[in-house]
Design an enzyme around this catalytic site. Structure first.
Site, short mmCIF file in Angstrom:
data_model
loop_
_atom_site.label_atom_id
_atom_site.label_comp_id
_atom_site.label_asym_id
_atom_site.label_seq_id
_atom_site.Cartn_x
_atom_site.Cartn_y
_atom_site.Cartn_z
N MET A 346 30.79 49.89 46.54
CA MET A 346 31.33 48.96 47.53
C MET A 346 30.20 48.40 48.37
SD MET A 346 33.79 47.33 48.78
CE MET A 346 33.60 46.14 50.11
N GLU A 347 30.19 47.07 48.51
CA GLU A 347 29.06 46.34 49.04
C GLU A 347 29.01 46.22 50.56
OE1 GLU A 347 32.24 43.08 48.12
OE2 GLU A 347 31.57 44.98 47.24
N ASN A 348 29.64 47.12 51.30
CA ASN A 348 29.63 47.02 52.76
C ASN A 348 28.26 46.57 53.27
OD1 ASN A 348 32.23 48.56 52.74
ND2 ASN A 348 30.87 50.23 52.16
N HIS A 380 24.55 44.77 41.23
CA HIS A 380 25.84 44.12 41.52
C HIS A 380 26.14 44.19 43.01
CE1 HIS A 380 30.00 42.85 40.37
NE2 HIS A 380 30.26 43.44 41.53
N GLU A 381 26.01 45.37 43.61
CA GLU A 381 26.36 45.52 45.02
C GLU A 381 25.38 44.78 45.92
OE1 GLU A 381 29.23 46.54 45.47
OE2 GLU A 381 29.48 47.42 43.49
N HIS A 384 26.07 41.14 46.26
CA HIS A 384 27.14 40.86 47.22
C HIS A 384 26.62 40.65 48.64
CE1 HIS A 384 30.75 41.07 44.91
NE2 HIS A 384 30.58 42.31 44.51
N GLU A 403 32.83 38.16 43.08
CA GLU A 403 32.72 39.13 42.00
C GLU A 403 32.14 38.51 40.72
OE1 GLU A 403 32.80 42.08 42.56
OE2 GLU A 403 34.04 42.37 44.33
#
Length: 943
Positions: A346-348, A380-381, A384, A403
């Site tokens: 998760m890219e927080n 990937h993250e 973001h 995404e």
């Protein structure tokens, strides 16, 4: 957030007892310590014109107020360590949290009612103030959780347009027993994962807000375009550490509590708000201007399991900063490897979280190929941080803008920092196969469905699918090839600069790319791309090389489904001797081109390097020329097209556009093939044949054929495999694993003997000499060939292992047994979180369902235990159990299941599985005898 998510979380059974103790504890607790901080706003505040239409309150917030800033103070009461484990479910552990929040906002439409999202929170003490006049406005609150997730604040006077206000609330809640909102997780410090001991058991708290879980943690305007800055204080026990989106500004400690105050965040969406409270330790990465730390369990950090992730993170971040020509927006980047998380990452902003199995690399235990997965998910993250965090989609129906972009760009990043992985080539094939399969059903959906079809939490959750991630990435790659990579990059960077700290939609992207194209261009970016994003499916281009005629139509597995849609299709093509000019096909009518007429027996090939998202069919004569070329001199055909020809042949056969024997003929050359891509696509497509026929008489000759085909490849690697070694080249390592998988699963005697011998040596000597690359396959096939002793040995090792990679390999291997009673035992274990973490329940059942012996068991099991098992990824369960359905009885059972059960985010998966089952029934009826005869003939011709 990557799509391939597992599910986890803490003990649901424990939670019931904890809640009882919480109710008692809340009565006596002292609530809050409100800390007000004021920090200069680091980012420009967006302006919002008044909405002309107001969405229905049942699903969307009205746009009467626009948030500017949140002040959130949250106190968590959990203990990092329980000294008396027998009391863990009683008085010692505490899962409640308390807090207060203030949202500062501007009124943009006159209103006397303010709405915020809340879910499973108790709120009170509402205070509304006019910031300009300092006056307090009388108000009252109402909330009916059964009807909506909106807290309604009725005001005694109307808010004025252009005026600034604040709304303060106090709240309390209970940490989630699942992986959503604010949740508790457990790990074992220096001990086996499933053996409780007061000296080893540790608890941590983490958050997962995407897509709609921020409202579970504090009152907020929980929609992606309603961005604000966050000023956050976390109050936690003094023996723990708190991480947040930004750097710690200050902290202080009293006798029991630590107060951690964070610097103000950039303007961001609520789904990116995050914090973690733990005793983790960190490994630092090198970077010129950003402090990068990778956190994990202390023993994992000490053992060096975070080193690989830490080593590549700075390199990937630097690549993006150079590529986007925009620096990373925060002074720090923390990454946390969590024991429990859904999804896989998760890219927080500033605090990226991962499932620990996705980022911890353990020398001597992890497969060498795990490094590829680690690089992929980190890339990937981190992508973001620009696509999603810096520029956010206006609403969830355009989720692909973050995404799809991150999936596409991450391949470039990994290829840059680890070129030996060949990430672009390998990931493209995976993306094409997954996206083509999902989009070839009439029940597929557009990349961008209408907003009114994506409103509820379940509808939003269903957007996190293959279409969003894989098709989204592939149409961006196609656009880059249409307009040229240089102009595509310029347009994307302009898009990021123009909309940083704001929200955008795809029309904004099309406009910025159009602006950088030459003025005399005949490419209308919006017109071309809307045909790919606003309608379902993709085309098949049919070319007749005897007449030069070609046309497009929608590709569908179900030939009874009719479609008159058409796309702007980029046609690239070549022959034996030349490359033809590229052009856009923008009609469904037949078109004729002289260059598409075959001359002197030459072949013609379309969609060069697979830059377009479409399949290609030819007249039979051209197919024969191409397959002959593939067998005799394959290097004359571009690498990606060698994959494409096999993949298209099989899927055109599934859609009844070519004879199934043409597809099977395309596998003949494998007998002497030692390259990865042809084998990979052939086995991927033959997997469908396996699922359709492994319960019938076709399967025997099919296995015999595959044993013949793979024997040469298996022997090619045998000197490596038999001595538990692997080649240096990553592509060859993948191919070696594929050779073992195909050979053992189809009963090649020397492979089965090798696997059982190596596993037996481990069992007898208690020393594991199996190479880490080979363990997943050898474990599986040894357990499959063995019985109770092998299975129970694997289970004991799974329970006692401290190594994340080893546990994952064993968890998969346990699903490979052919003993029904062992599979039933394994399924029952998934109901016990002390044996199988909730995070892993869905994938464990999915693995059992992929076993021909376990498919029916898994189908019955999920129906009997749907309420529990669906807490994970219910869509994965439905797809897994339905993958072999090919009879009318199975179809009726699936339809009954879809109508009788609460499917939630698995609704679309059930619809697609029903359609696929209907296709399977017809396909098997039409092709079973033909396929059986073909395999019999091939076996006889070589005996």
């Amino acid at each position: 957030m990557p799509k391939n998510s597992h599910k986890s979380k803490f003990f649901a059974s424990v939670f019931i007892v904890l809640v009882i103790s919480i109710i008692t504890a809340i009565i006596t607790m002292v609530i809050f310590y409100q800390i007000q901080t004021s920090t200069m706003n680091p980012t420009p505040r967006p302006t919002f014109p008044p909405s002309t239409t107001v969405p229905p309150l049942a699903t969307r917030l009205p746009r009467s107020i626009i948030p500017e800033r949140y002040q959130v103070s949250l106190k968590t009461y959990f203990y990092n360590q329980i000294m008396e484990p027998e009391n863990v479910t009683a008085s010692n552990q505490t899962m409640f949290f308390t807090g207060n929040s203030t949202v500062y906002f501007e009124c943009v439409q006159a209103t006397s009612t303010v709405h915020l999202h809340i879910r499973e929170l108790t709120v009170w003490g509402a205070v509304v103030k006019n910031i300009n006049t300092k006056e307090t406005i009388e108000c009252s609150t109402s909330y009916d959780e059964e009807l909506s997730e909106f807290l309604e604040i009725q005001l005694s006077e109307e808010l004025k347009v252009g005026e600034n206000y604040s709304l303060s609330l106090k709240f309390e809640g209970v940490m989630s027993p699942y992986l959503e909102g604010f949740y508790l997780s457990m790990y074992n410090h220096g001990g086996a994962a499933h053996h409780r001991d007061s000296n080893t058991e540790r608890f941590i708290a983490a958050t997962q807000m995407e897509p709609t879980f921020a409202r579970h943690v504090f009152p907020c305007l929980d929609e992606p375009d309603l961005k604000a800055v966050f000023e956050v204080t976390i109050i936690h026990r003094k023996d723990t550490m708190a991480l947040g989106n930004n750097r710690m500004k200050t902290d202080f400690i009293d006798e029991e509590w630590k107060y951690t105050i964070f610097e103000t965040t950039p303007r961001m969406s609520t789904y990116l708000f995050a914090f973690v409270v733990s005793d983790f330790t960190a490994t630092e990465s090198s970077h010129d201007s950003v402090t990068i730390r990778t956190f994990a369990r202390p023993e994992a950090t000490a053992a060096g399991h975070t080193h690989y992730a830490a080593n590549i993170t700075g390199k990937i971040l630097s690549f993006y900063e150079e590529y986007f020509e925009i620096g990373y927006s925060l002074p720090k980047l923390d990454q946390v490897a969590l024991p429990d998380l859904d999804p896989a990452g998760m890219e927080n902003w500033g605090l990226v979280t991962y499932q620990e199995g996705e980022v911890l690399y353990e020398e001597g235990v992890s497969s060498l190929l795990l490094k590829e997965n680690i690089a992929d998910i980190i890339a990937h993250e981190l992508a973001h941080q620009w696509f999603g965090n810096l520029v956010t989609m206006k609403w969830w129906n355009e989720l692909w803008l973050k995404e799809g972009f991150s999936t596409y760009i991450s391949n470039l990043a990994v290829d840059h920092v680890e070129p030996s992985f060949r990430a672009i080539e390998m990931n493209l094939i995976h993306d094409f196969e997954a996206a083509f399969m999902a989009d070839a059903l009439a029940s597929s959906r557009p990349l961008v469905p209408p907003q009114d079809q994506v409103q509820t939490a379940d509808e939003i959750q269903q957007m996190f699918d293959v279409i969003t991630y894989k098709k989204g990435a592939l149409v961006l790659r196609m656009l880059s090839n249409i307009v040229g990579e240089i102009d595509f990059k310029k347009g994307v960077n302009m898009y990021l600069k123009d909309f940083k700290y704001k929200s955008a939609d795809q029309n904004d992207l099309w406009r910025t790319i159009q602006q950088v194209l030459p003025k005399n261009t005949d490419i209308d970016v919006a017109m071309v791309m809307d045909s790919w994003t606003k309608q379902s499916g993709f085309p098949v281009i049919t070319i007749d090389t005897t007449t030069g005629e070609f046309y497009q139509k929608r590709f569908l597995y179900n030939d009874s489904s009719q479609s008159n849609v058409w796309w702007s299709v980029p046609i690239t093509s070549m022959s034996n001797s030349s490359v033809f000019r590229p052009f856009l096909l923008e009609t469904s009518a037949k078109v004729r081109e002289e260059e598409f007429i075959s001359k002197n027996g030459e072949w013609i090939l379309a969609n060069i390097n697979c830059t377009g998202f479409y399949r290609v069919n030819y007249n039979l004569e051209n197919w024969d020329f191409l397959l002959t070329q593939l067998e005799t001199e394959p290097q004359r055909i571009p690498l990606m097209n060698r994959w494409q020809l096999v993949d298209d042949a099989f899927n055109l056969a599934r859609a009844k556009l070519v004879n199934v024997t043409l597809a099977l003929n395309s596998t003949r050359f494998l007998r002497n093939e030692t390259s990865l891509l042809p084998w990979k696509t052939a086995m991927s497509n033959l997997d469908y044949f396996v699922h359709m026929f492994d319960r019938s008489e076709v399967y025997g000759p099919m296995q015999a054929y595959l044993r013949q085909q793979v024997k040469g490849l298996y022997n090619f690697f045998r000197n490596y495999t038999d001595h538990s070694r692997v080649p240096e080249d990553h592509s060859l390592q993948h191919l070696q694993m594929l050779a073992v998988k195909v050979a053992c699963s189809n009963g090649l005697p020397e492979c089965v003997t090798m696997a059982t011998k190596m596993f037996a040596e481990w069992m007898n000597n208690n020393t594991n000499n199996i190479h880490t690359n080979l363990r997943s396959e050898i474990y599986c096939h040894a357990v499959a060939a063995g019985g109770k002793a092998e299975w129970e040995f694997a289970w004991q090792r799974f329970e006692s292992s401290e190594d994340t990679s080893e546990k994952e390999q064993l968890r998969q291997a346990l699903s490979c047994t052919k003993k029904i009673w062992l599979l039933n035992r394994y399924l029952e274990y998934t109901l016990n979180p002390d044996k199988i973490r909730l995070m892993d329940v869905d994938t464990t059942i999915f693995l059992v369902s992929r076993n021909v012996v376990g498919q029916a068991l898994a189908w019955n099991f999920i129906r009997a235990n749907w309420e529990y098992v669906s807490m994970g990824n219910p869509a994965l369960l439905v797809v897994g159990v339905a993958s072999r359905f090919s009879t009318q009885f199975e179809l009726e059972e699936l339809q009954r299941f879809a109508s009788d059960y609460e499917l939630m985010s698995a609704t679309r998966a059930a619809e697609q599985s029903i359609e696929q089952t209907q296709v399977n029934i017809q396909w098997v009826n039409d092709n079973k005898d033909i396929v059986h005869q073909w395999f019999d003939r091939e076996i006889a011709s070589r005996s």
